[in-house]
Design an enzyme around this catalytic site. Structure first.
Site, PDB file in Angstrom:
ATOM      1  N   THR A  47       0.825  -1.207   0.000  1.00 32.92           N
ATOM      2  CA  THR A  47       0.000   0.000   0.000  1.00 32.92           C
ATOM      3  C   THR A  47       0.858   1.255   0.000  1.00 32.92           C
ATOM      4  OG1 THR A  47      -1.604  -1.248   1.293  1.00 32.92           O
ATOM      5  CG2 THR A  47      -1.955   1.117   1.161  1.00 32.92           C
ATOM      6  N   TYR A 135       8.230 -11.733   3.252  1.00 33.12           N
ATOM      7  CA  TYR A 135       6.940 -11.434   2.624  1.00 33.12           C
ATOM      8  C   TYR A 135       6.786 -12.262   1.370  1.00 33.12           C
ATOM      9  CZ  TYR A 135       3.464  -8.666   0.011  1.00 33.12           C
ATOM     10  OH  TYR A 135       2.373  -8.256  -0.720  1.00 33.12           O
ATOM     11  N   LYS A 163       4.840 -12.732   6.441  1.00 33.60           N
ATOM     12  CA  LYS A 163       3.564 -12.116   6.074  1.00 33.60           C
ATOM     13  C   LYS A 163       3.193 -12.706   4.716  1.00 33.60           C
ATOM     14  CE  LYS A 163       0.801  -9.084   3.906  1.00 33.60           C
ATOM     15  NZ  LYS A 163       0.702  -7.665   3.772  1.00 33.60           N
TER      16      LYS A 163
END
Length: 292
Positions: A47, A135, A163
């Site tokens: 984001t 990630y 994540k």
């Protein structure tokens, strides 16, 4: 190793048309999110448009976040590059700025073999003295992490978290079964956070938490308390935000949501585009439904 858990909003990167980072806007957002009870902050996640920013902008985003946090919550800074040396340099720089952890993201142009993928993440973890969150997002990454790579990376003393944005909750359970306490799992907005908490996740790192922080924290608290009926009732309400998030450009969606709430975060970095009027109405309706 510090204990990361709970709701970590993926922060937006407010940038003017001339490239200047709007540090005051970002600082206020960070302060308000902490006031809403979030457990940590993640600048330069997806984001945060990390792929669209230059080195100076990324540094300004991380530094502003750390200064705004003032040690109240951990800051886990995103590191991403196609080159290992550049990723290592970023990680070291963010640790010097005061980051409490690194979110390690692999970008790739040419395909990479498993050994090269593993080496990239291992090099980042070798370069710092703070925890590393690896990630994985098969939707955006050219070279994903296999279960075998994840299990080997979990043996590294500074790689303690993952994540995962795969949308495959079964994969999360496989990671948990394979790695045990050596690698703790954060959900993404691509998963249903309450479901991930139910199977043993410890929280989520996600953009929607920027625009619904109090509700996100309330959901986390219900899950931690084992109040699953209430948690799922709230999760169903919050899923409208995730559905909007999945339909549109992620940075545009969260930036529009924040603008609706009074944060002058600007538009996504070109060539991305801001939400259309109709798309913005979808976000407005979702937020209106969730307002107290």
């Amino acid at each position: 190793m510090p204990d990361f858990h709970g709701v970590f909003p993926y922060l937006v990167s407010p940038v003017d048309a001339d490239g200047t980072v709007r540090t005051e806007v970002l600082g206020k957002l960070c302060d308000d999110l902490i006031g809403a009870g979030v457990h940590g902050l993640t600048p330069l996640g997806s984001t945060g448009e990390f792929a669209y920013l230059n080195a100076a902008q990324r540094t300004a985003i991380v530094q502003t976040t750390i200064e705004a946090a003032k040690g109240r919550v951990p800051v886990v800074a995103g590191v991403a590059s196609t080159a290992t040396a550049d990723a290592v340099a970023q990680a070291r720089a963010y640790q010097r700025l005061g980051a409490n952890g690194i979110l390690a993201i692999l970008e790739a142009y040419f395909p990479l073999a498993d050994a090269q993928v593993e080496s990239y993440f291992r090099s980042i973890a070798d370069a710092v003295d703070i925890p590393v969150v690896i990630y994985t997002n098969p939707q955006f990454q050219r070279s994903d992490l296999t279960l075998d790579i994840i299990a080997r990376l979990a043996e590294h003393p500074r790689i303690g978290y993952i994540k995962d944005a795969s949308t495959n909750t079964g994969r999360l359970l496989s990671i948990m079964n394979r790695c045990g306490d050596a690698l703790r799992v954060f959900s993404a907005s691509a998963h249903i956070p309450a479901a991930v908490m139910l199977i043993g996740g410890l929280g989520w790192m996600a953009g929607p938490a920027c625009i619904i922080p109090r509700q996100s924290v309330a959901l986390y608290d219900l899950c931690k308390a084992g109040r699953w009926d209430e948690a799922m009732a709230l999760q169903r309400r919050l899923w409208r935000i995730n559905e909007a998030f999945a339909r549109f450009n992620l940075a545009a969606c969260i930036k529009a949501g924040l603008a609706i709430q009074g944060y002058d975060v600007g538009d996504p970095v070109p060539p991305q585009a801001a939400l259309t009027v109709e798309a913005r109405k979808v976000v407005e309706a979702a937020l209106r439904e969730l307002s107290p």
